[in-house]
Design an enzyme around this catalytic site. Structure first.
Site, PDB file in Angstrom:
ATOM      1  N   SER A   1       0.843  -1.199   0.000  1.00  0.00           N
ATOM      2  CA  SER A   1       0.000   0.000   0.000  1.00  0.00           C
ATOM      3  C   SER A   1       0.878   1.249   0.000  1.00  0.00           C
ATOM      4  O   SER A   1       1.982   1.244   0.559  1.00  0.00           O
ATOM      5  CB  SER A   1      -0.859  -0.037   1.271  1.00  0.00           C
ATOM      6  OG  SER A   1      -1.426   1.228   1.516  1.00  0.00           O
TER       7      SER A   1
ATOM      8  N   THR B   1       0.536   3.499   1.832  1.00  0.00           N
ATOM      9  CA  THR B   1       0.663   3.878   3.240  1.00  0.00           C
ATOM     10  C   THR B   1       2.104   3.675   3.748  1.00  0.00           C
ATOM     11  O   THR B   1       2.524   4.324   4.698  1.00  0.00           O
ATOM     12  CB  THR B   1      -0.376   3.106   4.086  1.00  0.00           C
ATOM     13  OG1 THR B   1      -0.423   3.660   5.369  1.00  0.00           O
ATOM     14  CG2 THR B   1      -0.080   1.638   4.213  1.00  0.00           C
TER      15      THR B   1
ATOM     16  N   TYR C   1      -2.268  -1.191  10.868  1.00  0.00           N
ATOM     17  CA  TYR C   1      -2.500  -1.730   9.516  1.00  0.00           C
ATOM     18  C   TYR C   1      -1.313  -1.408   8.601  1.00  0.00           C
ATOM     19  O   TYR C   1      -0.741  -2.285   7.949  1.00  0.00           O
ATOM     20  CB  TYR C   1      -3.799  -1.157   8.907  1.00  0.00           C
ATOM     21  CG  TYR C   1      -3.855  -1.396   7.415  1.00  0.00           C
ATOM     22  CD1 TYR C   1      -4.134  -2.655   6.910  1.00  0.00           C
ATOM     23  CD2 TYR C   1      -3.570  -0.365   6.509  1.00  0.00           C
ATOM     24  CE1 TYR C   1      -4.130  -2.899   5.541  1.00  0.00           C
ATOM     25  CE2 TYR C   1      -3.567  -0.589   5.149  1.00  0.00           C
ATOM     26  CZ  TYR C   1      -3.848  -1.861   4.671  1.00  0.00           C
ATOM     27  OH  TYR C   1      -3.821  -2.096   3.315  1.00  0.00           O
TER      28      TYR C   1
ATOM     29  N   LYS D   1       1.875  -3.771   6.583  1.00  0.00           N
ATOM     30  CA  LYS D   1       2.315  -3.735   5.174  1.00  0.00           C
ATOM     31  C   LYS D   1       3.819  -3.498   5.119  1.00  0.00           C
ATOM     32  O   LYS D   1       4.539  -4.166   4.378  1.00  0.00           O
ATOM     33  CB  LYS D   1       1.564  -2.631   4.409  1.00  0.00           C
ATOM     34  CG  LYS D   1       0.077  -2.909   4.242  1.00  0.00           C
ATOM     35  CD  LYS D   1      -0.153  -4.149   3.388  1.00  0.00           C
ATOM     36  CE  LYS D   1      -1.595  -4.587   3.378  1.00  0.00           C
ATOM     37  NZ  LYS D   1      -1.823  -5.904   2.787  1.00  0.00           N
TER      38      LYS D   1
ATOM     39  N   ASN E   1     -13.927   4.470   3.722  1.00  0.00           N
ATOM     40  CA  ASN E   1     -13.317   5.068   2.537  1.00  0.00           C
ATOM     41  C   ASN E   1     -14.284   5.990   1.808  1.00  0.00           C
ATOM     42  O   ASN E   1     -15.503   5.848   1.894  1.00  0.00           O
ATOM     43  CB  ASN E   1     -12.811   3.983   1.579  1.00  0.00           C
ATOM     44  CG  ASN E   1     -11.659   3.192   2.182  1.00  0.00           C
ATOM     45  OD1 ASN E   1     -11.783   2.005   2.420  1.00  0.00           O
ATOM     46  ND2 ASN E   1     -10.560   3.852   2.467  1.00  0.00           N
TER      47      ASN E   1
ATOM     48  N   GLY F   1      -4.695  11.291  11.571  1.00  0.00           N
ATOM     49  CA  GLY F   1      -3.848  10.367  10.790  1.00  0.00           C
ATOM     50  C   GLY F   1      -3.852  10.638   9.291  1.00  0.00           C
ATOM     51  O   GLY F   1      -3.056  10.058   8.554  1.00  0.00           O
TER      52      GLY F   1
HETATM   53  P1  NAD Z   1     -11.020  -7.153   0.939  1.00  0.00           P
HETATM   54  O1  NAD Z   1     -11.264  -7.191   2.395  1.00  0.00           O
HETATM   55  O2  NAD Z   1     -12.170  -6.914   0.047  1.00  0.00           O
HETATM   56  O3  NAD Z   1     -10.299  -8.496   0.466  1.00  0.00           O
HETATM   57  C1  NAD Z   1      -9.443  -9.237   1.303  1.00  0.00           C
HETATM   58  C2  NAD Z   1      -9.901 -10.700   1.231  1.00  0.00           C
HETATM   59  O4  NAD Z   1      -9.027 -11.495   2.030  1.00  0.00           O
HETATM   60  C3  NAD Z   1     -11.318 -10.891   1.781  1.00  0.00           C
HETATM   61  O5  NAD Z   1     -12.045 -11.676   0.863  1.00  0.00           O
HETATM   62  C4  NAD Z   1     -11.102 -11.635   3.091  1.00  0.00           C
HETATM   63  O6  NAD Z   1     -12.175 -12.500   3.379  1.00  0.00           O
HETATM   64  C5  NAD Z   1      -9.802 -12.381   2.816  1.00  0.00           C
HETATM   65  N1  NAD Z   1      -8.981 -12.695   3.997  1.00  0.00           N
HETATM   66  C6  NAD Z   1      -8.522 -11.863   4.966  1.00  0.00           C
HETATM   67  N2  NAD Z   1      -7.780 -12.551   5.849  1.00  0.00           N
HETATM   68  C7  NAD Z   1      -7.763 -13.844   5.428  1.00  0.00           C
HETATM   69  C8  NAD Z   1      -7.151 -15.030   5.893  1.00  0.00           C
HETATM   70  N3  NAD Z   1      -6.411 -15.059   7.010  1.00  0.00           N
HETATM   71  N4  NAD Z   1      -7.327 -16.176   5.192  1.00  0.00           N
HETATM   72  C9  NAD Z   1      -8.066 -16.178   4.071  1.00  0.00           C
HETATM   73  N5  NAD Z   1      -8.678 -15.100   3.575  1.00  0.00           N
HETATM   74  C10 NAD Z   1      -8.511 -13.936   4.246  1.00  0.00           C
HETATM   75  O7  NAD Z   1      -9.869  -6.071   0.703  1.00  0.00           O
HETATM   76  P2  NAD Z   1      -9.310  -5.472  -0.664  1.00  0.00           P
HETATM   77  O8  NAD Z   1      -9.667  -4.046  -0.716  1.00  0.00           O
HETATM   78  O9  NAD Z   1      -9.658  -6.362  -1.797  1.00  0.00           O
HETATM   79  O10 NAD Z   1      -7.746  -5.550  -0.349  1.00  0.00           O
HETATM   80  C11 NAD Z   1      -6.939  -6.635  -0.792  1.00  0.00           C
HETATM   81  C12 NAD Z   1      -5.533  -6.430  -0.281  1.00  0.00           C
HETATM   82  O11 NAD Z   1      -5.036  -5.191  -0.781  1.00  0.00           O
HETATM   83  C13 NAD Z   1      -5.421  -6.348   1.245  1.00  0.00           C
HETATM   84  O12 NAD Z   1      -4.236  -6.978   1.650  1.00  0.00           O
HETATM   85  C14 NAD Z   1      -5.340  -4.861   1.499  1.00  0.00           C
HETATM   86  O13 NAD Z   1      -4.650  -4.569   2.677  1.00  0.00           O
HETATM   87  C15 NAD Z   1      -4.552  -4.399   0.281  1.00  0.00           C
HETATM   88  N6  NAD Z   1      -4.795  -2.981  -0.038  1.00  0.00           N
HETATM   89  C16 NAD Z   1      -6.065  -2.525  -0.184  1.00  0.00           C
HETATM   90  C17 NAD Z   1      -6.301  -1.178  -0.462  1.00  0.00           C
HETATM   91  C18 NAD Z   1      -7.702  -0.649  -0.565  1.00  0.00           C
HETATM   92  O14 NAD Z   1      -7.880   0.573  -0.427  1.00  0.00           O
HETATM   93  N7  NAD Z   1      -8.704  -1.461  -0.819  1.00  0.00           N
HETATM   94  C19 NAD Z   1      -5.222  -0.316  -0.628  1.00  0.00           C
HETATM   95  C20 NAD Z   1      -3.928  -0.822  -0.491  1.00  0.00           C
HETATM   96  C21 NAD Z   1      -3.723  -2.172  -0.203  1.00  0.00           C
HETATM   97  C1  WQD Z   2      -9.605   9.524   0.924  1.00  0.00           C
HETATM   98  C2  WQD Z   2      -9.795  11.021   1.172  1.00  0.00           C
HETATM   99  C3  WQD Z   2     -10.111  11.586   3.483  1.00  0.00           C
HETATM  100  C4  WQD Z   2     -13.936   9.499   3.889  1.00  0.00           C
HETATM  101  C5  WQD Z   2      -7.068   4.502   3.118  1.00  0.00           C
HETATM  102  C6  WQD Z   2      -5.991   3.812   3.917  1.00  0.00           C
HETATM  103  C7  WQD Z   2      -4.876   3.348   3.006  1.00  0.00           C
HETATM  104  C8  WQD Z   2      -5.432   2.504   1.855  1.00  0.00           C
HETATM  105  C9  WQD Z   2      -6.552   3.181   1.145  1.00  0.00           C
HETATM  106  C10 WQD Z   2      -5.373   0.210   2.362  1.00  0.00           C
HETATM  107  C11 WQD Z   2      -9.040  11.540   2.389  1.00  0.00           C
HETATM  108  C12 WQD Z   2     -11.358  11.903   2.688  1.00  0.00           C
HETATM  109  C13 WQD Z   2     -12.763  10.021   3.395  1.00  0.00           C
HETATM  110  C14 WQD Z   2     -14.975  10.373   4.285  1.00  0.00           C
HETATM  111  C15 WQD Z   2     -13.616  12.228   3.632  1.00  0.00           C
HETATM  112  N1  WQD Z   2      -5.975   1.276   2.307  1.00  0.00           N
HETATM  113  N2  WQD Z   2     -12.600  11.360   3.261  1.00  0.00           N
HETATM  114  N3  WQD Z   2     -14.767  11.715   4.124  1.00  0.00           N
HETATM  115  O1  WQD Z   2      -7.318   7.513   3.874  1.00  0.00           O
HETATM  116  O2  WQD Z   2      -6.393   7.881   1.538  1.00  0.00           O
HETATM  117  O3  WQD Z   2      -6.490   5.616   2.474  1.00  0.00           O
HETATM  118  O4  WQD Z   2      -7.553   3.602   2.115  1.00  0.00           O
HETATM  119  O5  WQD Z   2      -4.214   0.033   2.209  1.00  0.00           O
HETATM  120  O6  WQD Z   2      -3.971   2.629   3.781  1.00  0.00           O
HETATM  121  O7  WQD Z   2      -5.481   4.698   4.883  1.00  0.00           O
HETATM  122  O8  WQD Z   2      -8.582   6.703   1.821  1.00  0.00           O
HETATM  123  O9  WQD Z   2     -10.917   6.748   1.069  1.00  0.00           O
HETATM  124  O10 WQD Z   2     -10.438   6.839   3.545  1.00  0.00           O
HETATM  125  O11 WQD Z   2      -9.879   8.823   2.132  1.00  0.00           O
HETATM  126  O12 WQD Z   2     -13.461  13.435   3.516  1.00  0.00           O
HETATM  127  O13 WQD Z   2     -16.028   9.969   4.780  1.00  0.00           O
HETATM  128  O14 WQD Z   2     -11.184  11.261   1.448  1.00  0.00           O
HETATM  129  O15 WQD Z   2      -9.881  12.551   4.463  1.00  0.00           O
HETATM  130  O16 WQD Z   2      -8.612  12.839   2.092  1.00  0.00           O
HETATM  131  P1  WQD Z   2      -7.166   7.046   2.498  1.00  0.00           P
HETATM  132  P2  WQD Z   2     -10.038   7.208   2.165  1.00  0.00           P
END
Ligand code: NAD
Ligand code: WQD
Length: 332
Positions: free
Chosen positions: A127, A129, A151, A155, A201, A294
């Site tokens: 990510s 992040t 979280y 990562k 989000n 944060g």
């Molecule tokens: P999601 O929650 O929709 O998908 C994750 C999947 O993993 C789910 O289906 C859940 O049931 C499964 N899972 C979790 N722990 C498990 C375990 N121990 N064994 C088996 N299955 C398990 O999330 P997503 O948005 O599709 O994210 C996928 C990956 O990408 C995650 O690792 C997340 O941290 C990373 N990521 C997501 C975002 C985002 O904003 N969505 C951003 C950056 C990174």
């Molecule tokens: C986006 C923008 C908020 C909600 C998060 C995780 C990051 C990654 C992606 C997994 C920001 C603003 C949001 C709301 C708002 N996940 N906002 N009102 O924070 O960039 O990232 O998701 O890896 O690790 O931190 O995404 O969609 O929460 O926010 O104003 O109700 O929208 O302040 O500027 P973020 P987000």
């Protein structure tokens, strides 16, 4: 190739399964459904026209070594994509142990299985992040700054664990994909993001306000040093992100490879809300509230490395992201 997709029933995983199948690969999904539903597997088959032959599903927890090894013993696997993580930032602050356990054990069990069964290809969902509060645009060569929550730390730690494993095993190949802000849904409207409870989000919150499920969007702060004072992010269509995984797998070379998957384009919260309203001809009511703890002002990618080395670039713009997110929400 036959790809084990851990977390393949989830939001990004299900779209990646579609992209893999469309590129001619087959998938074995391993998911414990803690944040997804088994129907996602049927939808993947429905979209791609594939059957049980190309799409297998194991409802298992990938921190369970024995269950994971059974899958590796029963199938010839060419590569692993590891999406199986917990991802809610706020929850990770309240339940750090749950996040460290799940997100680190899953990485360790899956990578150990790869070493044991001689599977060289491993792609990890990282990510943006991990960059912390670096200067934008974030580039892969930057020194990583401290993460601000458990979280994010899982990562950063998973990246370090995988890097050390690669150092000790010269024929193991790992790609760390640092996602920016994935939004949108498959154009069929059949799969998309459906968070449990009130969304954290931005995009799912916006779609639920548009639908009338939630009253008003709260915009977290309008006093950042950005174009209009609201936070700026690099929103990327989940289908572009999914295609990035196929490119990463195709080009996976030995050692540790790191790529940003973003568009390189920053969009503010107000710009996104306006784009959503215009794209879908629907009003999204909002109010400005305090900053969220944060949050950083700006986060967007330098996306050139993935373009140069993987031949991948995001093709879909903000309007398409807003249309597809809305289509999924209406159908859901
Ligand atoms: P999601 O929650 O929709 O998908 C994750 C999947 O993993 C789910 O289906 C859940 O049931 C499964 N899972 C979790 N722990 C498990 C375990 N121990 N064994 C088996 N299955 C398990 O999330 P997503 O948005 O599709 O994210 C996928 C990956 O990408 C995650 O690792 C997340 O941290 C990373 N990521 C997501 C975002 C985002 O904003 N969505 C951003 C950056 C990174
Ligand atoms: C986006 C923008 C908020 C909600 C998060 C995780 C990051 C990654 C992606 C997994 C920001 C603003 C949001 C709301 C708002 N996940 N906002 N009102 O924070 O960039 O990232 O998701 O890896 O690790 O931190 O995404 O969609 O929460 O926010 O104003 O109700 O929208 O302040 O500027 P973020 P987000």
């Amino acid at each position: 190739m036959n790809i084990l997709v851990a977390g393949g029933a989830g939001y990004i995983g299900s779209h990646t399964c579609v992209a893999l199948l469309e590129a001619g690969h087959s998938v074995i999904v391993a998911d414990n459904l803690c944040n997804s539903k088994a129907e996602a597997i049927d939808k993947i088959k429905q979209i791609t026209g594939k059957t049980d032959k190309e799409v297998l599903f194991y409802e298992i927890d990938v921190t369970d070594k024995q269950k994971v090894y059974e899958v590796f013993l029963n199938h010839s696997i060419d590569g692993v994509i590891h999406f199986a993580g917990l991802k809610a930032v706020g929850e990770s602050v309240e339940k750090p142990l749950m996040y460290y356990y799940n997100n680190l054990m899953s990485t360790m069990v899956l990578s150990e299985a790869c070493l044991k069964f001689n599977i060289a290809k491993f792609v990890f969902s990282s990510s943006a992040t991990v960059y912390g509060e670096n200067e934008v645009p974030f580039v892969e060569t930057m020194n990583l700054l401290p993460t601000t929550n458990p979280y994010g730390e899982t990562k950063a730690m998973s990246e370090r664990i995988l890097t050390d494993i690669v150092k000790a095993n010269s024929n193991f190949a790992v790609t760390l994909l640092r996602y920016f802000n994935p939004v949108g849904a498959h154009k069929s409207g059949l799969i998309g993001e459906s968070p449990n409870g009130i969304p954290n989000n931005l995009m799912p919150y916006v779609t639920q306000v548009a639908k009338g499920k939630l009253k008003k969007l709260k915009i977290f702060g309008n006093d950042y040093a950005t174009v209009d004072g609201t936070g700026v992010r690099d929103y990327i269509h989940v289908c572009d992100l999914a295609e990035g995984h196929v490119s990463a797998l195709n080009k996976l070379s030995e050692g540790i490879n790191i790529y940003n998957l973003g568009t390189g384009q920053g969009t503010s919260v107000l710009q996104l809300v306006k784009a959503f309203e215009e794209a879908n001809n629907i009003e999204v009511s909002y109010e400005i509230v305090e900053r969220r703890a944060g949050d950083i002002a700006e986060c967007y990618a330098n996306a050139s490395k993935a373009e140069q080395e993987l031949g991948w670039t995001a093709k879909r713009g903000i309007v398409e992201m807003c249309k597809d997110a809305w289509k999924f929400e209406k159908n859901y």
